[in-house]
Write a protein that holds these residues in place. Structure first.
Motif, PDB file in Angstrom:
ATOM      1  N   ASN A 243       2.841   0.315   7.548  1.00  0.00           N
ATOM      2  CA  ASN A 243       2.843   1.012   8.837  1.00  0.00           C
ATOM      3  C   ASN A 243       2.833   2.518   8.592  1.00  0.00           C
ATOM      4  OD1 ASN A 243       3.136   1.948  11.418  1.00  0.00           O
ATOM      5  ND2 ASN A 243       4.947   0.732  11.900  1.00  0.00           N
ATOM      6  N   LEU A 244       1.673   3.147   8.834  1.00  0.00           N
ATOM      7  CA  LEU A 244       1.527   4.594   8.645  1.00  0.00           C
ATOM      8  C   LEU A 244       1.389   5.334   9.972  1.00  0.00           C
ATOM      9  CD1 LEU A 244      -0.423   3.178   6.108  1.00  0.00           C
ATOM     10  CD2 LEU A 244      -0.017   5.501   5.354  1.00  0.00           C
ATOM     11  N   LYS A 245       1.667   4.647  11.068  1.00  0.00           N
ATOM     12  CA  LYS A 245       1.579   5.306  12.364  1.00  0.00           C
ATOM     13  C   LYS A 245       2.640   6.404  12.436  1.00  0.00           C
ATOM     14  CE  LYS A 245      -0.611   2.112  15.536  1.00  0.00           C
ATOM     15  NZ  LYS A 245      -0.507   1.401  16.834  1.00  0.00           N
ATOM     16  N   GLY A 246       2.224   7.582  12.857  1.00  0.00           N
ATOM     17  CA  GLY A 246       3.174   8.683  12.949  1.00  0.00           C
ATOM     18  C   GLY A 246       3.373   9.418  11.650  1.00  0.00           C
ATOM     19  N   SER A 247       2.744   8.931  10.561  1.00  0.00           N
ATOM     20  CA  SER A 247       2.815   9.689   9.304  1.00  0.00           C
ATOM     21  C   SER A 247       2.071  10.997   9.518  1.00  0.00           C
ATOM     22  CB  SER A 247       2.181   8.898   8.161  1.00  0.00           C
ATOM     23  OG  SER A 247       0.815   8.637   8.425  1.00  0.00           O
ATOM     24  N   ILE A 248       2.422  12.025   8.769  1.00  0.00           N
ATOM     25  CA  ILE A 248       1.806  13.333   8.999  1.00  0.00           C
ATOM     26  C   ILE A 248       1.013  13.813   7.792  1.00  0.00           C
ATOM     27  CG2 ILE A 248       3.468  14.043  10.735  1.00  0.00           C
ATOM     28  CD1 ILE A 248       4.925  15.656   8.605  1.00  0.00           C
ATOM     29  N   VAL A 255      -6.983   7.650   2.906  1.00  0.00           N
ATOM     30  CA  VAL A 255      -7.055   6.252   3.335  1.00  0.00           C
ATOM     31  C   VAL A 255      -8.219   5.550   2.634  1.00  0.00           C
ATOM     32  CG1 VAL A 255      -7.474   4.734   5.311  1.00  0.00           C
ATOM     33  CG2 VAL A 255      -5.996   6.725   5.565  1.00  0.00           C
ATOM     34  N   ASN A 256      -9.359   6.232   2.552  1.00  0.00           N
ATOM     35  CA  ASN A 256     -10.539   5.649   1.898  1.00  0.00           C
ATOM     36  C   ASN A 256     -10.291   5.320   0.437  1.00  0.00           C
ATOM     37  OD1 ASN A 256     -11.859   6.059   4.305  1.00  0.00           O
ATOM     38  ND2 ASN A 256     -13.098   7.780   3.591  1.00  0.00           N
ATOM     39  N   SER A 257      -9.419   6.092  -0.205  1.00  0.00           N
ATOM     40  CA  SER A 257      -9.175   5.896  -1.637  1.00  0.00           C
ATOM     41  C   SER A 257      -8.224   4.737  -1.912  1.00  0.00           C
ATOM     42  CB  SER A 257      -8.594   7.174  -2.252  1.00  0.00           C
ATOM     43  OG  SER A 257      -7.252   7.398  -1.822  1.00  0.00           O
ATOM     44  N   ALA A 258      -7.560   4.267  -0.867  1.00  0.00           N
ATOM     45  CA  ALA A 258      -6.579   3.194  -1.018  1.00  0.00           C
ATOM     46  C   ALA A 258      -7.177   1.843  -0.640  1.00  0.00           C
ATOM     47  CB  ALA A 258      -5.359   3.491  -0.150  1.00  0.00           C
ATOM     48  N   ASN A 259      -6.364   0.810  -0.753  1.00  0.00           N
ATOM     49  CA  ASN A 259      -6.757  -0.532  -0.341  1.00  0.00           C
ATOM     50  C   ASN A 259      -5.837  -0.979   0.792  1.00  0.00           C
ATOM     51  OD1 ASN A 259      -8.763  -0.934  -2.439  1.00  0.00           O
ATOM     52  ND2 ASN A 259      -7.043  -1.080  -3.869  1.00  0.00           N
ATOM     53  N   GLY A 260      -6.404  -1.638   1.776  1.00  0.00           N
ATOM     54  CA  GLY A 260      -5.598  -2.102   2.891  1.00  0.00           C
ATOM     55  C   GLY A 260      -6.274  -3.261   3.579  1.00  0.00           C
ATOM     56  N   PRO A 267      -2.614   6.119  11.774  1.00  0.00           N
ATOM     57  CA  PRO A 267      -2.578   7.047  12.902  1.00  0.00           C
ATOM     58  C   PRO A 267      -3.873   6.901  13.697  1.00  0.00           C
ATOM     59  CG  PRO A 267      -1.865   8.144  10.888  1.00  0.00           C
ATOM     60  CD  PRO A 267      -2.403   6.811  10.482  1.00  0.00           C
ATOM     61  N   PRO A 268      -3.858   7.108  15.009  1.00  0.00           N
ATOM     62  CA  PRO A 268      -5.042   6.895  15.855  1.00  0.00           C
ATOM     63  C   PRO A 268      -6.251   7.746  15.486  1.00  0.00           C
ATOM     64  CG  PRO A 268      -3.302   8.041  17.059  1.00  0.00           C
ATOM     65  CD  PRO A 268      -2.689   7.524  15.801  1.00  0.00           C
ATOM     66  N   SER A 269      -6.031   8.856  14.786  1.00  0.00           N
ATOM     67  CA  SER A 269      -7.149   9.732  14.421  1.00  0.00           C
ATOM     68  C   SER A 269      -7.918   9.236  13.199  1.00  0.00           C
ATOM     69  CB  SER A 269      -6.642  11.150  14.137  1.00  0.00           C
ATOM     70  OG  SER A 269      -5.719  11.147  13.051  1.00  0.00           O
ATOM     71  N   LEU A 270      -7.392   8.205  12.528  1.00  0.00           N
ATOM     72  CA  LEU A 270      -8.015   7.693  11.313  1.00  0.00           C
ATOM     73  C   LEU A 270      -8.585   6.290  11.532  1.00  0.00           C
ATOM     74  CD1 LEU A 270      -5.350   8.881   8.699  1.00  0.00           C
ATOM     75  CD2 LEU A 270      -7.400  10.076   9.479  1.00  0.00           C
TER      76      LEU A 270
END
Length: 278
Positions: A243-248, A255-260, A267-270
């Protein structure tokens, strides 16, 4: 500038850029790049219209590094504003100068990206005036002449911006009372070297992870709300269910460099990267 406009302004616009990141920068053959390319040499995948010939299949063709590079809209600023739409192919002298200006502009636009995010945070209201002034000062620098841009001492300005971003981080994170993670984890986090760390299910809410090395770390189901992730290296980190919502200060390239997966909360902007859905 409202948040939606700043996001567009500080994002890549390939139609108005002359492929600067595909020419000015160098890279070496590795797991991130399929071949060597020298500084100032056009990538062999760059087409005559300045678009990438394999853009939709970069990862498949061995160019993962291209998918995790962010220029924060600096390409189109240099191309269309600093050089008034005159591209590097018209003059070798202009090209050399343009390639030197581009990475400096990238740094300035990166600062603008973070400053604009800070201005979108309600918790940062006490320092809005300082943030707005920093935006204006940084914007002014991006409109200087090429020679003036090359003469800038960027670290000095970056220090001022960094202080404001740290204050923003403190204002956001101090509202979070998090005493739930173990002392051993607290010591590990303080050291910032979290390469391959087992942080599955960890409560990292409101934790300062600025510049942390989280390469290949296990962050499955971790709580990263209100966590400061500016400059954190998330390459190959496992964010499934996190859960990364609200992370700054988290960027799309991090995000692209990670796996999920579809259960990762961003966050809504990503956006969820395509390779997470495969």
């Amino acid at each position: 500038m409202n948040n939606s406009n700043s996001k567009k302004y500080l994002s890549a616009d390939c139609e108005n850029c002359f492929g600067l990141c595909c020419v000015a920068l160098s890279f070496a053959a590795s797991s991130d790049f399929a071949f060597d390319k020298g500084e100032g040499t056009p990538c062999r995948n760059l087409q005559t219209d300045y678009r990438c010939g394999i853009h939709k299949n970069l990862r498949m063709n061995g160019f993962r590094g291209c998918t995790v590079y962010e220029r924060f809209g600096a390409g189109q600023k240099v191309s269309q504003v600093t050089y008034n739409g005159n591209d590097w192919r018209k003059s070798s002298v202009t090209a050399k100068e343009m390639f030197a200006v581009f990475p400096i502009m990238q740094q300035l636009h990166e600062m603008l990206y973070y400053l604009n995010e800070a201005l979108s945070l309600e918790d940062a209201r006490p320092i809005y005036m300082d943030l707005e002034q920093a935006v204006q000062e940084t914007e002014h620098l991006t409109y200087l002449s090429p020679k003036s841009i090359l003469a800038l001492y960027v670290p000095s300005h970056r220090d001022k911006v960094s202080d404001l971003l740290k204050k923003t981080s403190e204002l956001v994170r101090t509202k979070v009372k998090n005493n739930k993670y173990h002392k051993s984890m607290r010591k590990m986090i303080r050291g910032r070297d979290l390469i391959g760390a087992n942080l599955r299910g960890a409560n990292l809410r409101g934790v300062n992870l600025r510049g942390a090395l989280l390469i290949a770390s296990d962050l499955r189901e971790a709580d990263l709300r209100e966590t400061d992730l500016i400059g954190a290296d998330l390459r190959d980190a496992d964010l499934r269910g996190a859960n990364l919502k609200g992370s700054i200060f988290l960027t799309q390239v991090q995000v692209n460099s990670a796996n999920g997966d579809i259960h990762t909360k961003l966050p809504p902007s990503l956006s969820i990267p395509e390779h997470w859905l495969v």
